[in-house]
Enzyme design. Structure first.
Site, PDB file in Angstrom:
ATOM      1  CB  SER A  11     -52.532 -15.905  15.837  1.00  7.46           C
ATOM      2  OG  SER A  11     -53.319 -15.264  16.816  1.00  7.46           O
ATOM      3  CE1 TYR A  31     -56.096 -14.611  14.743  1.00  8.24           C
ATOM      4  CE2 TYR A  31     -56.113 -14.468  12.355  1.00  8.24           C
ATOM      5  CZ  TYR A  31     -55.457 -14.318  13.574  1.00  8.24           C
ATOM      6  OH  TYR A  31     -54.155 -13.894  13.591  1.00  8.24           O
ATOM      7  CE  LYS A  83     -52.978 -16.290  11.131  1.00 10.20           C
ATOM      8  NZ  LYS A  83     -52.028 -16.008  10.026  1.00 10.20           N
TER       9      LYS A  83
HETATM   10  C1  WQD Z   1     -57.771  -6.739  23.099  1.00 10.89           C
HETATM   11  C2  WQD Z   1     -58.589  -6.536  24.367  1.00 10.89           C
HETATM   12  C3  WQD Z   1     -60.952  -6.756  24.041  1.00 10.89           C
HETATM   13  C4  WQD Z   1     -61.425  -3.211  21.530  1.00 10.89           C
HETATM   14  C5  WQD Z   1     -56.292 -10.186  18.749  1.00 10.89           C
HETATM   15  C6  WQD Z   1     -56.570 -11.140  17.601  1.00 10.89           C
HETATM   16  C7  WQD Z   1     -55.413 -11.285  16.767  1.00 10.89           C
HETATM   17  C8  WQD Z   1     -54.249 -11.781  17.582  1.00 10.89           C
HETATM   18  C9  WQD Z   1     -54.347 -11.376  19.049  1.00 10.89           C
HETATM   19  C10 WQD Z   1     -52.515 -11.833  15.983  1.00 10.89           C
HETATM   20  C11 WQD Z   1     -59.732  -7.539  24.479  1.00 10.89           C
HETATM   21  C12 WQD Z   1     -60.586  -5.335  24.474  1.00 10.89           C
HETATM   22  C13 WQD Z   1     -60.912  -4.249  22.300  1.00 10.89           C
HETATM   23  C14 WQD Z   1     -62.223  -2.210  22.139  1.00 10.89           C
HETATM   24  C15 WQD Z   1     -61.948  -3.311  24.254  1.00 10.89           C
HETATM   25  N1  WQD Z   1     -53.062 -11.229  17.036  1.00 10.89           N
HETATM   26  N2  WQD Z   1     -61.174  -4.276  23.639  1.00 10.89           N
HETATM   27  N3  WQD Z   1     -62.456  -2.295  23.483  1.00 10.89           N
HETATM   28  O1  WQD Z   1     -59.095  -9.951  20.842  1.00 10.89           O
HETATM   29  O2  WQD Z   1     -56.926  -9.923  22.219  1.00 10.89           O
HETATM   30  O3  WQD Z   1     -56.919 -10.685  19.889  1.00 10.89           O
HETATM   31  O4  WQD Z   1     -54.919 -10.102  19.028  1.00 10.89           O
HETATM   32  O5  WQD Z   1     -52.933 -12.803  15.454  1.00 10.89           O
HETATM   33  O6  WQD Z   1     -55.195 -10.017  16.175  1.00 10.89           O
HETATM   34  O7  WQD Z   1     -56.852 -12.411  18.093  1.00 10.89           O
HETATM   35  O8  WQD Z   1     -57.277  -8.230  20.429  1.00 10.89           O
HETATM   36  O9  WQD Z   1     -57.268  -5.785  20.252  1.00 10.89           O
HETATM   37  O10 WQD Z   1     -59.401  -7.052  19.650  1.00 10.89           O
HETATM   38  O11 WQD Z   1     -58.708  -6.850  22.035  1.00 10.89           O
HETATM   39  O12 WQD Z   1     -62.189  -3.364  25.468  1.00 10.89           O
HETATM   40  O13 WQD Z   1     -62.719  -1.247  21.492  1.00 10.89           O
HETATM   41  O14 WQD Z   1     -59.188  -5.242  24.313  1.00 10.89           O
HETATM   42  O15 WQD Z   1     -62.129  -7.171  24.716  1.00 10.89           O
HETATM   43  O16 WQD Z   1     -59.880  -7.886  25.823  1.00 10.89           O
HETATM   44  P1  WQD Z   1     -57.626  -9.722  20.933  1.00 10.89           P
HETATM   45  P2  WQD Z   1     -58.191  -6.926  20.507  1.00 10.89           P
END
Ligand code: WQD
Length: 325
Positions: free
Chosen positions: A117, A141, A145
């Protein structure tokens, strides 16, 4: 090749199974069905229902399938949950990795393709993140990884293990509505769940040092991610060296841009709530995907509209989610 995909009944795993079967491989699945569902698999895909922590059962199933290569996708992947329940994450992801590698040694399987990841990078500096970037996970998490990657490297140094680790960026979309992400953790499914429930989706922070103040991520279609696995298996079966590859598009999209795309594609004129920033979030995480293009001839083929549109298809066809009035 004869391949076993752990976690193959899950959202990403099922797409990987589909891509490998299309490439002519004989694929079986190990899954504990804690989040995966058999309906994501075709009837002719052997499914061994067991936990990756049950080393003896995993070894038995690898031998039963005559496995030559393991694609290890099974893991817990909710960042916020890993902060609240670190020991569960270290058990499932790190001890799970230990168990799979032990079972492979018992069953004489010498090749592993590991689902890693972008979370291993934590809060990267610079515009694009390449595989040489500093790894400084910002969550348990991400640490799980990175520890799994290190475990694989150390076993490969001591044995003839061939390996590839794919560092996924933000995976979304669906090759088929039946294979869609039904989870509640990531941005795009959360947006659709909110608008289908008639409540405004949330933006976690809009004062980041980015072009519109909201966080930027590299959203990659799950079908492209699955194709990258097929490309990695082709490479491993033709003697390509063990390596780590980023799996991303190389271009970033902000949360606000995702919201506007979702408005346009769904036709729903919804508003959103701006909430305080989420702990541990980085302003921008975007892949430099040049290495896998050069090494395995893979690059992403879908854009954000494909991602959001394919994800929405599975939501707009659901009966159990109330339609916003
Ligand atoms: C994306 C952006 C949130 C929800 C994930 C995990 C893991 C990895 C990478 C594989 C962020 C914002 C989110 C919401 C929002 N993939 N957000 N409102 O945190 O980038 O990481 O993907 O391993 O799955 O690490 O993904 O989808 O949670 O958030 O504003 O209701 O959307 O703050 O900036 P993230 P995410």
């Amino acid at each position: 090749m004869r391949i076993v995909v752990t976690g193959g009944a899950g959202y990403i795993g099922a797409h990987v199974v589909l891509a490998l079967r299309r490439d002519g491989h004989d694929v079986a699945v190990i899954d504990d069905l804690s989040t995966g569902t058999p309906d994501r698999l075709t009837d002719d895909t052997p499914l061994f229902v067991c936990s990756v922590l049950d080393t003896e059962r995993v070894a038995e199933n690898l031998r039963a399938h005559g496995c030559e290569l393991v694609v290890h996708v099974a893991a817990k992947k909710a960042v916020e949950q890993s902060v609240a329940e670190p020991l569960m994450y270290y058990r499932e992801n790190v001890i799970g990795m230990h168990s799979v590698l032990s079972a492979m040694a018992q069953a004489g399987v010498g090749k592993i393709l590991f689902s890693s990841s972008a979370a291993v990078y934590g809060a990267p500096t610079g515009d694009l993140v390449d595989e040489q970037a500093v790894t400084a996970p910002a969550s348990p998490y991400g640490w799980t990884k990175l520890m799994c990657e290190q475990m694989i490297r150390d076993v490969a140094a001591a044995t003839a293990l061939d390996w590839v680790a794919l560092r996924y960026f933000n995976v979304a979309g669906a090759a088929d509505p039946a294979l869609a992400d039904r989870g509640e953790n990531n941005l795009i499914p959360r947006v659709f769940r909110a608008i289908c429930s008639g409540v405004p989706p949330q933006i976690f922070g809009d004062e980041y040092p980015t072009r519109d103040g909201t966080c930027i991520r590299d959203y990659i279609h799950v079908a492209d991610v699955a194709d990258a696995h097929a490309a990695a298996v082709r490479g491993m079966s033709s003697g390509a060296p063990s390596a780590i590859y980023n799996i991303g598009t190389g271009s970033g999209t902000s949360v606000l841009e995702v919201m506007h795309t979702a408005r346009r594609i769904t036709g729903r004129d919804f508003d959103w709530d701006v909430r305080p920033p989420r702990a541990g979030d980085s302003p921008a995480v975007v892949a430099d995907a040049a290495k896998i293009r050069a090494g395995l001839g893979w690059q992403s083929r879908h854009d954000l509209d494909d991602i959001v549109g394919s994800a929405w298809q599975s939501w707009s066809s659901r009966s159990e989610i109330p339609v916003a009035r």
